[in-house]
Design an enzyme around this catalytic site. Sequence first.
Site, mmCIF file in Angstrom:
data_model
loop_
_atom_site.group_PDB
_atom_site.id
_atom_site.type_symbol
_atom_site.label_atom_id
_atom_site.label_comp_id
_atom_site.label_asym_id
_atom_site.label_seq_id
_atom_site.Cartn_x
_atom_site.Cartn_y
_atom_site.Cartn_z
ATOM 1 N N GLU A 119 39.635 31.481 36.211
ATOM 2 C CA GLU A 119 39.632 32.914 35.876
ATOM 3 C C GLU A 119 40.915 33.605 36.362
ATOM 4 O O GLU A 119 40.971 34.828 36.438
ATOM 5 C CB GLU A 119 38.410 33.624 36.485
ATOM 6 C CG GLU A 119 37.060 33.102 36.015
ATOM 7 C CD GLU A 119 36.713 33.412 34.560
ATOM 8 O OE1 GLU A 119 37.547 34.021 33.864
ATOM 9 O OE2 GLU A 119 35.613 33.018 34.119
ATOM 10 N N HIS A 142 34.850 37.597 41.529
ATOM 11 C CA HIS A 142 33.965 37.340 40.398
ATOM 12 C C HIS A 142 32.812 36.503 40.929
ATOM 13 O O HIS A 142 33.027 35.495 41.615
ATOM 14 C CB HIS A 142 34.704 36.596 39.279
ATOM 15 C CG HIS A 142 33.765 35.933 38.324
ATOM 16 N ND1 HIS A 142 32.813 36.629 37.619
ATOM 17 C CD2 HIS A 142 33.601 34.630 37.980
ATOM 18 C CE1 HIS A 142 32.112 35.784 36.885
ATOM 19 N NE2 HIS A 142 32.566 34.561 37.086
ATOM 20 N N HIS A 144 28.196 35.507 40.345
ATOM 21 C CA HIS A 144 27.075 35.398 39.398
ATOM 22 C C HIS A 144 25.786 35.920 40.048
ATOM 23 O O HIS A 144 24.879 35.130 40.341
ATOM 24 C CB HIS A 144 26.869 33.931 38.985
ATOM 25 C CG HIS A 144 28.053 33.266 38.334
ATOM 26 N ND1 HIS A 144 28.156 31.891 38.183
ATOM 27 C CD2 HIS A 144 29.182 33.764 37.775
ATOM 28 C CE1 HIS A 144 29.295 31.582 37.566
ATOM 29 N NE2 HIS A 144 29.946 32.704 37.316
HETATM 30 P P1 13P Z 1 36.383 28.259 38.750
HETATM 31 O O1 13P Z 1 35.761 27.078 39.460
HETATM 32 O O2 13P Z 1 37.518 27.845 37.869
HETATM 33 O O3 13P Z 1 36.748 29.347 39.746
HETATM 34 O O4 13P Z 1 35.291 28.863 37.744
HETATM 35 C C1 13P Z 1 34.083 29.419 38.185
HETATM 36 C C2 13P Z 1 33.576 30.521 37.313
HETATM 37 O O5 13P Z 1 32.678 31.243 37.730
HETATM 38 C C3 13P Z 1 34.166 30.757 35.977
HETATM 39 O O6 13P Z 1 33.759 31.962 35.448
HETATM 40 ZN ZN ZN Z 2 31.859 32.753 36.313
#
Ligand code: 13P
Ligand code: ZN
Length: 269
Positions: A119, A142, A144
């Site tokens: 990202e 970022h 989840h």
């Molecule tokens: P990365 O392992 O490349 O950081 O990706 C994780 C992710 O949440 C992609 O949206």
């Molecule tokens: Zn992600």
Amino acid sequence: MNSILNNRPVLAREVNKVAETAGYLWEKGWAERNGGNITINITEWVDDEIRQMPAISEVYPIGATLPYLKGCYFFCKGNNRRMRDLARWPMENGSVIRILDDCASYVIIADNPVKPTSELPSHLSVHNDLLRKGSPYRASLHTHPIELVAMSHNPKYLEKDVATRLLWSMIPETKAFCPRGLGIVPYTLPGSVELANATIEELSDYDVVMWEKHGVFAVDTDIMLAFDQVDVLNKSAQIYIASKNMGFEPEGMSDAQMKEMTEVFNLPK
Ligand code: 13P
Ligand code: ZN
């Protein structure tokens, strides 16, 4: 071990904040496998010796030209690396990168050639835009968060400020500590420049934005504060969902109560 953090207590403190945050993300269940990423702009803590350090990787393209990032340095979580590993061993699961003078490519300089997160286009585009605006924000996250992502599966919560108003009304502190609310970015391919551009646009009005059916992206002065903004929003989402699970629609704070809060705490309208 030889590390860029040795004898650099201020830089080490910032990287340790990233590690601490990564641990919280894992504990919260928001960081399955390699899920989520963090970058921090460390340029202000970079000394002449760091500026002289040679590249330890090939030159990689960013995918965008970002003029405000010329000569900047970032600590980034590595691609495919776990938050729970970043928490314990930040310099083995992340790396320091230098943006080159073309503003469109970067090299890794320390400690290990760990390729940054997929990202990176979104993170770096956001940092470029923060510098363009003269913002003091230096951290982007970022992640989840389960309940917020669940809400993004219903189009009703994707309408402008519907989720913001609902989440603010669940508990008074949410507006106090996430005063700009939750922006919405319609589903876009992870890691894409389109996602980066949509994120920048939405961050002009919000500090936290929802990536539909994927996660959230948050910015603040440091990574702890970016995490806190997501944490208060997700707490509200949990209260909302807990009420629904008890079989009722939560009342939410009234408009008058929200207005009083906004005035007393001097929050944006
Ligand atoms: P990365 O392992 O490349 O950081 O990706 C994780 C992710 O949440 C992609 O949206
Ligand atoms: Zn992600």
